[in-house]
Scaffold this motif. Structure first.
Motif, mmCIF file in Angstrom:
data_model
loop_
_atom_site.group_PDB
_atom_site.id
_atom_site.type_symbol
_atom_site.label_atom_id
_atom_site.label_comp_id
_atom_site.label_asym_id
_atom_site.label_seq_id
_atom_site.Cartn_x
_atom_site.Cartn_y
_atom_site.Cartn_z
ATOM 1 N N LEU A 287 0.864 -1.178 0.000
ATOM 2 C CA LEU A 287 0.000 0.000 0.000
ATOM 3 C C LEU A 287 0.902 1.231 0.000
ATOM 4 O O LEU A 287 2.027 1.177 0.490
ATOM 5 C CB LEU A 287 -0.893 0.003 1.252
ATOM 6 C CG LEU A 287 -1.749 -1.247 1.484
ATOM 7 C CD1 LEU A 287 -2.598 -1.078 2.749
ATOM 8 C CD2 LEU A 287 -2.636 -1.555 0.288
ATOM 9 N N ASN A 288 0.412 2.323 -0.544
ATOM 10 C CA ASN A 288 1.175 3.582 -0.567
ATOM 11 C C ASN A 288 0.601 4.479 0.531
ATOM 12 O O ASN A 288 -0.424 5.135 0.337
ATOM 13 C CB ASN A 288 1.035 4.236 -1.942
ATOM 14 C CG ASN A 288 1.768 5.555 -2.021
ATOM 15 O OD1 ASN A 288 2.177 6.120 -1.016
ATOM 16 N ND2 ASN A 288 1.908 6.066 -3.230
ATOM 17 N N LEU A 289 1.281 4.505 1.665
ATOM 18 C CA LEU A 289 0.701 5.121 2.864
ATOM 19 C C LEU A 289 0.716 6.648 2.844
ATOM 20 O O LEU A 289 0.313 7.287 3.813
ATOM 21 C CB LEU A 289 1.377 4.557 4.123
ATOM 22 C CG LEU A 289 1.221 3.027 4.262
ATOM 23 C CD1 LEU A 289 1.951 2.515 5.504
ATOM 24 C CD2 LEU A 289 -0.233 2.590 4.285
ATOM 25 N N THR A 290 1.121 7.214 1.706
ATOM 26 C CA THR A 290 0.914 8.648 1.490
ATOM 27 C C THR A 290 -0.580 8.915 1.260
ATOM 28 O O THR A 290 -1.045 10.042 1.386
ATOM 29 C CB THR A 290 1.718 9.120 0.253
ATOM 30 O OG1 THR A 290 3.088 8.835 0.498
ATOM 31 C CG2 THR A 290 1.566 10.600 -0.019
ATOM 32 N N HIS A 291 -1.309 7.854 0.905
ATOM 33 C CA HIS A 291 -2.756 7.966 0.691
ATOM 34 C C HIS A 291 -3.511 7.502 1.934
ATOM 35 O O HIS A 291 -2.968 6.787 2.774
ATOM 36 C CB HIS A 291 -3.181 7.093 -0.502
ATOM 37 C CG HIS A 291 -2.780 7.657 -1.829
ATOM 38 N ND1 HIS A 291 -3.680 8.136 -2.737
ATOM 39 C CD2 HIS A 291 -1.555 7.822 -2.385
ATOM 40 C CE1 HIS A 291 -3.038 8.567 -3.817
ATOM 41 N NE2 HIS A 291 -1.749 8.383 -3.637
ATOM 42 N N GLU A 292 -4.777 7.883 2.008
ATOM 43 C CA GLU A 292 -5.654 7.398 3.077
ATOM 44 C C GLU A 292 -6.377 6.142 2.613
ATOM 45 O O GLU A 292 -6.930 6.118 1.510
ATOM 46 C CB GLU A 292 -6.694 8.478 3.438
ATOM 47 C CG GLU A 292 -7.715 7.993 4.468
ATOM 48 C CD GLU A 292 -8.707 9.070 4.905
ATOM 49 O OE1 GLU A 292 -8.442 10.276 4.675
ATOM 50 O OE2 GLU A 292 -9.740 8.686 5.477
ATOM 51 N N PRO B 29 -7.940 9.339 -3.082
ATOM 52 C CA PRO B 29 -6.962 10.080 -3.885
ATOM 53 C C PRO B 29 -6.273 11.147 -3.040
ATOM 54 O O PRO B 29 -6.675 11.398 -1.902
ATOM 55 C CB PRO B 29 -7.834 10.731 -4.956
ATOM 56 C CG PRO B 29 -9.146 10.972 -4.263
ATOM 57 C CD PRO B 29 -9.315 9.815 -3.295
ATOM 58 N N THR B 30 -5.270 11.797 -3.590
ATOM 59 C CA THR B 30 -4.669 12.974 -2.959
ATOM 60 C C THR B 30 -5.047 14.200 -3.789
ATOM 61 O O THR B 30 -5.483 14.074 -4.942
ATOM 62 C CB THR B 30 -3.128 12.860 -2.885
ATOM 63 O OG1 THR B 30 -2.619 12.634 -4.200
ATOM 64 C CG2 THR B 30 -2.706 11.725 -1.978
ATOM 65 N N GLY B 31 -4.858 15.368 -3.172
ATOM 66 C CA GLY B 31 -4.974 16.623 -3.909
ATOM 67 C C GLY B 31 -6.365 17.034 -4.318
ATOM 68 O O GLY B 31 -6.538 17.655 -5.377
ATOM 69 N N GLY C 244 -9.250 13.963 -8.003
ATOM 70 C CA GLY C 244 -8.006 13.797 -7.272
ATOM 71 C C GLY C 244 -7.027 12.913 -7.996
ATOM 72 O O GLY C 244 -7.291 12.450 -9.111
ATOM 73 N N TYR C 245 -5.884 12.679 -7.337
ATOM 74 C CA TYR C 245 -4.784 11.977 -7.984
ATOM 75 C C TYR C 245 -4.660 10.529 -7.501
ATOM 76 O O TYR C 245 -4.660 10.250 -6.301
ATOM 77 C CB TYR C 245 -3.466 12.716 -7.702
ATOM 78 C CG TYR C 245 -2.279 12.016 -8.310
ATOM 79 C CD1 TYR C 245 -2.054 12.057 -9.682
ATOM 80 C CD2 TYR C 245 -1.406 11.277 -7.518
ATOM 81 C CE1 TYR C 245 -0.987 11.389 -10.258
ATOM 82 C CE2 TYR C 245 -0.330 10.600 -8.081
ATOM 83 C CZ TYR C 245 -0.130 10.665 -9.448
ATOM 84 O OH TYR C 245 0.927 9.991 -10.011
ATOM 85 N N GLN C 246 -4.552 9.629 -8.456
ATOM 86 C CA GLN C 246 -4.207 8.225 -8.186
ATOM 87 C C GLN C 246 -3.119 7.859 -9.185
ATOM 88 O O GLN C 246 -3.282 8.104 -10.389
ATOM 89 C CB GLN C 246 -5.421 7.310 -8.425
ATOM 90 C CG GLN C 246 -6.583 7.512 -7.473
ATOM 91 C CD GLN C 246 -6.426 6.765 -6.160
ATOM 92 O OE1 GLN C 246 -5.373 6.159 -5.869
ATOM 93 N NE2 GLN C 246 -7.461 6.817 -5.330
ATOM 94 N N GLU C 247 -2.025 7.277 -8.707
ATOM 95 C CA GLU C 247 -0.969 6.922 -9.658
ATOM 96 C C GLU C 247 -1.440 5.804 -10.581
ATOM 97 O O GLU C 247 -2.342 5.047 -10.251
ATOM 98 C CB GLU C 247 0.346 6.556 -8.963
ATOM 99 C CG GLU C 247 0.274 5.369 -8.047
ATOM 100 C CD GLU C 247 0.374 5.759 -6.579
ATOM 101 O OE1 GLU C 247 1.211 5.187 -5.884
ATOM 102 O OE2 GLU C 247 -0.388 6.607 -6.118
ATOM 103 N N LYS C 248 -0.816 5.733 -11.736
ATOM 104 C CA LYS C 248 -1.171 4.721 -12.742
ATOM 105 C C LYS C 248 -0.439 3.403 -12.469
ATOM 106 O O LYS C 248 0.514 3.355 -11.721
ATOM 107 C CB LYS C 248 -0.785 5.220 -14.140
ATOM 108 C CG LYS C 248 -1.557 6.450 -14.589
ATOM 109 C CD LYS C 248 -2.896 6.044 -15.203
ATOM 110 C CE LYS C 248 -3.690 7.227 -15.711
ATOM 111 N NZ LYS C 248 -4.118 8.143 -14.640
HETATM 112 C C1 NAG Z 1 2.548 7.337 -3.462
HETATM 113 O O1 NAG Z 1 1.548 8.304 -3.622
HETATM 114 C C2 NAG Z 1 2.036 9.607 -3.875
HETATM 115 C C3 NAG Z 1 0.827 10.533 -3.882
HETATM 116 O O2 NAG Z 1 -0.114 10.077 -4.830
HETATM 117 C C4 NAG Z 1 2.798 9.607 -5.180
HETATM 118 O O3 NAG Z 1 3.327 10.883 -5.405
HETATM 119 C C5 NAG Z 1 3.926 8.587 -5.115
HETATM 120 O O4 NAG Z 1 4.535 8.491 -6.382
HETATM 121 C C6 NAG Z 1 3.381 7.229 -4.713
HETATM 122 N N1 NAG Z 1 4.503 6.322 -4.463
HETATM 123 C C7 NAG Z 1 4.610 5.155 -5.062
HETATM 124 C C8 NAG Z 1 5.781 4.320 -4.667
HETATM 125 O O5 NAG Z 1 3.797 4.752 -5.886
#
Ligand code: NAG
Ligand code: NAG
Length: 285
Positions: free
Chosen positions: A139-144, A248-250, A258-262
Protein backbone atom coordinates in the motif's frame (compact mmCIF):
# COMPACT_ATOMS: atom_id res chain seq x y z
CA UNK A 1 15.93 -44.36 0.25
CA UNK A 2 13.19 -42.23 1.72
CA UNK A 3 9.98 -42.08 -0.26
CA UNK A 4 8.61 -38.72 -1.32
CA UNK A 5 5.61 -39.30 0.96
CA UNK A 6 7.90 -39.76 3.96
CA UNK A 7 9.82 -36.62 3.13
CA UNK A 8 6.60 -34.66 2.80
CA UNK A 9 5.31 -36.10 6.06
CA UNK A 10 8.56 -35.14 7.79
CA UNK A 11 8.29 -31.65 6.31
CA UNK A 12 4.79 -31.06 7.61
CA UNK A 13 5.69 -32.52 11.01
CA UNK A 14 8.45 -29.90 11.25
CA UNK A 15 6.16 -27.10 10.12
CA UNK A 16 3.25 -28.00 12.39
CA UNK A 17 4.41 -26.62 15.77
CA UNK A 18 4.50 -23.03 14.46
CA UNK A 19 0.81 -23.19 13.64
CA UNK A 20 -1.52 -22.63 16.59
CA UNK A 21 -4.97 -22.24 15.12
CA UNK A 22 -7.50 -21.03 17.63
CA UNK A 23 -11.05 -22.26 17.98
CA UNK A 24 -14.02 -19.94 17.54
CA UNK A 25 -15.87 -20.29 20.83
CA UNK A 26 -19.01 -18.19 20.16
CA UNK A 27 -21.83 -18.75 17.65
CA UNK A 28 -20.82 -17.57 14.15
CA UNK A 29 -23.27 -15.11 12.55
CA UNK A 30 -21.40 -14.60 9.24
CA UNK A 31 -18.42 -16.76 8.27
CA UNK A 32 -16.06 -15.06 5.82
CA UNK A 33 -13.46 -17.81 5.94
CA UNK A 34 -12.89 -19.27 2.50
CA UNK A 35 -12.79 -23.02 1.85
CA UNK A 36 -9.34 -24.01 0.55
CA UNK A 37 -10.95 -25.60 -2.52
CA UNK A 38 -12.20 -22.18 -3.69
CA UNK A 39 -8.63 -20.98 -4.25
CA UNK A 40 -8.33 -23.43 -7.13
CA UNK A 41 -11.64 -22.24 -8.61
CA UNK A 42 -12.06 -18.56 -7.72
CA UNK A 43 -14.93 -18.17 -10.23
CA UNK A 44 -17.02 -19.38 -7.28
CA UNK A 45 -16.78 -15.77 -6.05
CA UNK A 46 -18.44 -14.43 -9.22
CA UNK A 47 -22.06 -15.57 -9.07
CA UNK A 48 -24.92 -15.79 -6.56
CA UNK A 49 -25.30 -19.44 -7.53
CA UNK A 50 -21.84 -20.31 -6.20
CA UNK A 51 -20.74 -17.56 -3.82
CA UNK A 52 -22.32 -18.54 -0.51
CA UNK A 53 -20.00 -16.23 1.48
CA UNK A 54 -19.86 -12.74 -0.06
CA UNK A 55 -22.00 -10.56 -2.32
CA UNK A 56 -20.59 -11.32 -5.82
CA UNK A 57 -21.54 -7.88 -7.18
CA UNK A 58 -20.19 -5.57 -4.45
CA UNK A 59 -18.04 -3.39 -4.14
CA UNK A 60 -15.59 -3.53 -7.04
CA UNK A 61 -14.42 -2.15 -10.35
CA UNK A 62 -17.33 -2.18 -12.80
CA UNK A 63 -15.51 -4.34 -15.33
CA UNK A 64 -13.81 -6.68 -12.87
CA UNK A 65 -14.85 -9.98 -11.38
CA UNK A 66 -13.96 -11.07 -7.87
CA UNK A 67 -12.14 -14.08 -9.37
CA UNK A 68 -9.54 -11.69 -10.81
CA UNK A 69 -9.51 -9.25 -7.86
CA UNK A 70 -8.75 -11.93 -5.29
CA UNK A 71 -5.42 -13.70 -4.90
CA UNK A 72 -4.62 -16.62 -2.62
CA UNK A 73 -1.04 -16.08 -1.44
CA UNK A 74 0.97 -18.87 0.11
CA UNK A 75 1.21 -17.50 3.66
CA UNK A 76 0.94 -19.13 7.09
CA UNK A 77 -2.63 -19.36 8.29
CA UNK A 78 -3.99 -16.61 10.48
CA UNK A 79 -5.15 -17.32 14.01
CA UNK A 80 -8.79 -18.20 13.32
CA UNK A 81 -8.43 -19.99 9.99
CA UNK A 82 -9.44 -23.62 9.91
CA UNK A 83 -7.24 -26.38 8.55
CA UNK A 84 -9.42 -26.36 5.45
CA UNK A 85 -9.73 -22.60 4.87
CA UNK A 86 -7.37 -20.12 3.20
CA UNK A 87 -6.44 -16.47 3.45
CA UNK A 88 -7.31 -14.19 0.59
CA UNK A 89 -5.79 -11.02 -0.80
CA UNK A 90 -7.91 -8.14 -2.07
CA UNK A 91 -6.07 -6.28 -4.86
CA UNK A 92 -6.38 -2.91 -6.55
CA UNK A 93 -5.60 -1.99 -10.15
CA UNK A 94 -6.38 0.98 -12.39
CA UNK A 95 -9.68 -0.78 -13.16
CA UNK A 96 -10.82 -0.66 -9.50
CA UNK A 97 -13.39 2.07 -10.15
CA UNK A 98 -16.84 1.40 -8.68
CA UNK A 99 -19.84 2.99 -10.41
CA UNK A 100 -18.67 6.54 -11.31
CA UNK A 101 -16.41 7.00 -8.28
CA UNK A 102 -13.34 8.10 -10.26
CA UNK A 103 -11.53 9.41 -7.18
CA UNK A 104 -11.48 6.11 -5.31
CA UNK A 105 -9.85 2.83 -6.13
CA UNK A 106 -11.76 0.17 -4.25
CA UNK A 107 -12.58 -3.47 -3.76
CA UNK A 108 -14.61 -4.39 -0.69
CA UNK A 109 -16.16 -7.67 0.40
CA UNK A 110 -19.63 -7.72 1.92
CA UNK A 111 -21.05 -10.72 3.73
CA UNK A 112 -23.74 -12.19 1.46
CA UNK A 113 -26.49 -12.03 4.10
CA UNK A 114 -25.51 -8.77 5.79
CA UNK A 115 -28.33 -6.21 5.69
CA UNK A 116 -29.62 -3.29 7.72
CA UNK A 117 -32.43 -5.39 9.18
CA UNK A 118 -30.26 -8.49 9.53
CA UNK A 119 -28.61 -10.29 12.45
CA UNK A 120 -25.34 -8.39 12.05
CA UNK A 121 -27.03 -5.21 13.26
CA UNK A 122 -28.62 -6.17 16.57
CA UNK A 123 -27.58 -7.26 20.04
CA UNK A 124 -23.85 -7.58 20.63
CA UNK A 125 -21.69 -8.78 17.75
CA UNK A 126 -17.91 -9.03 17.29
CA UNK A 127 -16.23 -8.69 13.91
CA UNK A 128 -12.91 -10.51 13.56
CA UNK A 129 -10.28 -10.06 10.88
CA UNK A 130 -6.53 -10.53 10.51
CA UNK A 131 -4.31 -8.57 8.13
CA UNK A 132 -0.94 -9.33 6.58
CA UNK A 133 1.14 -7.29 4.13
CA UNK A 134 2.24 -8.42 0.68
CA UNK A 135 5.73 -7.06 -0.03
CA UNK A 136 5.04 -7.44 -3.76
CA UNK A 137 1.88 -5.28 -3.59
CA UNK A 138 2.53 -2.66 -0.90
CA UNK A 139 0.00 0.00 0.00
CA UNK A 140 1.18 3.58 -0.57
CA UNK A 141 0.70 5.12 2.86
CA UNK A 142 0.91 8.65 1.49
CA UNK A 143 -2.76 7.97 0.69
CA UNK A 144 -5.65 7.40 3.08
CA UNK A 145 -7.03 3.86 3.14
CA UNK A 146 -10.23 2.47 4.54
CA UNK A 147 -9.84 -1.26 5.05
CA UNK A 148 -12.58 -2.54 7.33
CA UNK A 149 -15.66 -0.62 8.25
CA UNK A 150 -19.31 -0.61 9.19
CA UNK A 151 -21.21 1.80 6.98
CA UNK A 152 -24.55 3.23 8.10
CA UNK A 153 -27.65 2.22 6.14
CA UNK A 154 -28.01 5.72 4.67
CA UNK A 155 -24.31 5.73 3.61
CA UNK A 156 -23.81 9.06 5.42
CA UNK A 157 -21.13 7.81 7.80
CA UNK A 158 -19.27 4.78 9.08
CA UNK A 159 -20.05 3.84 12.67
CA UNK A 160 -16.60 2.30 12.97
CA UNK A 161 -13.62 2.35 10.60
CA UNK A 162 -10.25 0.60 10.44
CA UNK A 163 -7.85 2.67 8.41
CA UNK A 164 -4.22 3.20 7.49
CA UNK A 165 -2.07 5.71 5.60
CA UNK A 166 -2.23 9.45 5.91
CA UNK A 167 -5.74 10.48 6.89
CA UNK A 168 -6.64 13.45 4.70
CA UNK A 169 -6.41 16.69 6.66
CA UNK A 170 -4.47 15.08 9.52
CA UNK A 171 -0.78 14.77 10.32
CA UNK A 172 1.37 12.40 8.26
CA UNK A 173 3.26 11.39 11.40
CA UNK A 174 1.06 8.36 12.06
CA UNK A 175 0.64 7.24 8.45
CA UNK A 176 2.24 3.85 9.15
CA UNK A 177 -0.31 3.04 11.83
CA UNK A 178 -3.52 1.10 11.71
CA UNK A 179 -6.17 3.35 13.23
CA UNK A 180 -9.63 2.49 14.47
CA UNK A 181 -11.94 5.51 14.44
CA UNK A 182 -15.53 6.09 15.46
CA UNK A 183 -18.10 7.75 13.21
CA UNK A 184 -16.93 11.22 14.28
CA UNK A 185 -13.31 10.45 13.41
CA UNK A 186 -12.27 10.06 17.04
CA UNK A 187 -9.41 7.58 17.34
CA UNK A 188 -10.21 4.63 19.59
CA UNK A 189 -7.02 2.64 18.99
CA UNK A 190 -3.86 2.74 16.90
CA UNK A 191 -0.96 0.36 16.34
CA UNK A 192 1.92 0.33 13.86
CA UNK A 193 1.44 -1.72 10.72
CA UNK A 194 3.57 -4.86 10.91
CA UNK A 195 5.16 -5.60 7.54
CA UNK A 196 5.79 -9.28 8.16
CA UNK A 197 3.47 -10.83 10.75
CA UNK A 198 -0.27 -11.37 10.94
CA UNK A 199 -2.07 -8.71 12.98
CA UNK A 200 -5.35 -9.90 14.46
CA UNK A 201 -8.18 -7.52 15.31
CA UNK A 202 -11.66 -7.88 16.75
CA UNK A 203 -14.20 -5.15 17.38
CA UNK A 204 -17.12 -5.86 19.70
CA UNK A 205 -20.14 -3.75 18.78
CA UNK A 206 -22.79 -3.49 21.47
CA UNK A 207 -25.74 -2.08 19.54
CA UNK A 208 -27.93 -2.13 22.64
CA UNK A 209 -25.64 0.11 24.73
CA UNK A 210 -23.76 1.94 21.93
CA UNK A 211 -20.39 0.67 23.12
CA UNK A 212 -17.27 -0.55 21.34
CA UNK A 213 -14.45 -2.74 22.63
CA UNK A 214 -11.31 -3.53 20.63
CA UNK A 215 -9.13 -6.64 20.81
CA UNK A 216 -5.73 -7.17 19.21
CA UNK A 217 -2.82 -9.59 18.93
CA UNK A 218 0.16 -10.35 16.68
CA UNK A 219 0.94 -13.67 14.99
CA UNK A 220 -0.40 -16.70 16.85
CA UNK A 221 -0.95 -14.88 20.17
CA UNK A 222 -4.36 -14.77 21.82
CA UNK A 223 -6.35 -11.56 21.45
CA UNK A 224 -6.31 -9.10 24.34
CA UNK A 225 -8.63 -6.18 25.02
CA UNK A 226 -6.72 -3.02 24.07
CA UNK A 227 -9.44 -0.35 24.17
CA UNK A 228 -12.88 0.14 25.64
CA UNK A 229 -15.58 -0.60 26.27
CA UNK A 230 -16.16 2.98 25.24
CA UNK A 231 -19.24 4.89 24.09
CA UNK A 232 -19.78 5.15 20.34
CA UNK A 233 -22.90 5.91 18.37
CA UNK A 234 -23.68 2.69 16.52
CA UNK A 235 -27.19 3.67 15.40
CA UNK A 236 -28.27 3.56 11.77
CA UNK A 237 -27.99 -0.07 10.68
CA UNK A 238 -26.00 -0.71 7.51
CA UNK A 239 -23.40 -3.33 6.70
CA UNK A 240 -19.77 -4.35 7.11
CA UNK A 241 -17.19 -4.10 4.35
CA UNK A 242 -13.65 -5.50 4.23
CA UNK A 243 -11.05 -4.84 1.56
CA UNK A 244 -9.38 -1.68 0.31
CA UNK A 245 -10.79 1.75 -0.38
CA UNK A 246 -7.90 3.99 -1.44
CA UNK A 247 -8.63 7.70 -1.41
CA UNK A 248 -6.96 10.08 -3.89
CA UNK A 249 -4.67 12.97 -2.96
CA UNK A 250 -4.97 16.62 -3.91
CA UNK A 251 -8.75 17.11 -3.85
CA UNK A 252 -11.62 17.99 -1.56
CA UNK A 253 -13.94 15.79 -3.65
CA UNK A 254 -12.39 12.43 -2.85
CA UNK A 255 -15.18 10.36 -4.37
CA UNK A 256 -14.96 11.85 -7.84
CA UNK A 257 -11.60 13.49 -8.47
CA UNK A 258 -8.01 13.80 -7.27
CA UNK A 259 -4.78 11.98 -7.98
CA UNK A 260 -4.21 8.22 -8.19
CA UNK A 261 -0.97 6.92 -9.66
CA UNK A 262 -1.17 4.72 -12.74
CA UNK A 263 -0.33 1.02 -13.02
CA UNK A 264 -1.61 0.36 -9.52
CA UNK A 265 -0.79 -3.04 -8.10
CA UNK A 266 -1.66 -3.06 -4.42
CA UNK A 267 -3.01 -5.73 -2.14
CA UNK A 268 -4.15 -6.42 1.40
CA UNK A 269 -4.14 -9.98 2.71
CA UNK A 270 -7.00 -10.98 5.02
CA UNK A 271 -7.59 -14.09 7.08
CA UNK A 272 -9.98 -15.23 9.76
CA UNK A 273 -12.90 -13.01 8.77
CA UNK A 274 -16.08 -13.73 10.71
CA UNK A 275 -18.78 -12.10 12.80
CA UNK A 276 -19.70 -13.81 16.04
CA UNK A 277 -22.51 -13.43 18.53
CA UNK A 278 -21.17 -11.85 21.71
CA UNK A 279 -24.36 -12.08 23.74
CA UNK A 280 -23.38 -13.00 27.31
CA UNK A 281 -19.95 -11.45 26.75
CA UNK A 282 -18.62 -14.21 24.54
CA UNK A 283 -15.58 -13.22 22.44
CA UNK A 284 -13.21 -15.72 20.80
CA UNK A 285 -9.68 -14.85 21.86
C1 NAG B 1 2.55 7.34 -3.46
O1 NAG B 1 1.55 8.30 -3.62
C2 NAG B 1 2.04 9.61 -3.88
C3 NAG B 1 0.83 10.53 -3.88
O2 NAG B 1 -0.11 10.08 -4.83
C4 NAG B 1 2.80 9.61 -5.18
O3 NAG B 1 3.33 10.88 -5.41
C5 NAG B 1 3.93 8.59 -5.12
O4 NAG B 1 4.53 8.49 -6.38
C6 NAG B 1 3.38 7.23 -4.71
N1 NAG B 1 4.50 6.32 -4.46
C7 NAG B 1 4.61 5.15 -5.06
C8 NAG B 1 5.78 4.32 -4.67
O5 NAG B 1 3.80 4.75 -5.89
C1 NAG C 1 -5.84 -28.81 12.48
O1 NAG C 1 -5.11 -29.97 12.26
C2 NAG C 1 -4.26 -30.31 13.35
C3 NAG C 1 -3.39 -31.50 12.90
O2 NAG C 1 -4.17 -32.50 12.34
C4 NAG C 1 -5.12 -30.62 14.56
O3 NAG C 1 -4.29 -30.94 15.65
C5 NAG C 1 -5.93 -29.40 14.89
O4 NAG C 1 -6.81 -29.66 15.95
C6 NAG C 1 -6.73 -28.94 13.69
N1 NAG C 1 -7.32 -27.65 14.01
C7 NAG C 1 -8.58 -27.37 13.78
C8 NAG C 1 -9.02 -25.98 14.17
O5 NAG C 1 -9.37 -28.15 13.31
Amino acid sequence: MYSLALLLAAGSALAAPTQKLAAITCPIVFDGRVPATWAADPTKFDTYATNTIFNPDYVKGNDLKWSTILQFPDVPKSRFEGNDTVSLEVTLSDQSIFQKQNGFRRAGLQFLKDASDGPGQTGVKTLHWSVKQDAARPLNLTHEYLNVWHEAGDYSSNQIQFQTGQIIGKSAADKNNWKILDRNGKQLYAVAMDKTQWQNFAVKLDYTQNQVQIYYSVGDAALKSVAGPTSANLAGGGQFQLGILKKPTGTTDVVNSGYQEKNLNEGQIYGGIFLEDSANGCVSL
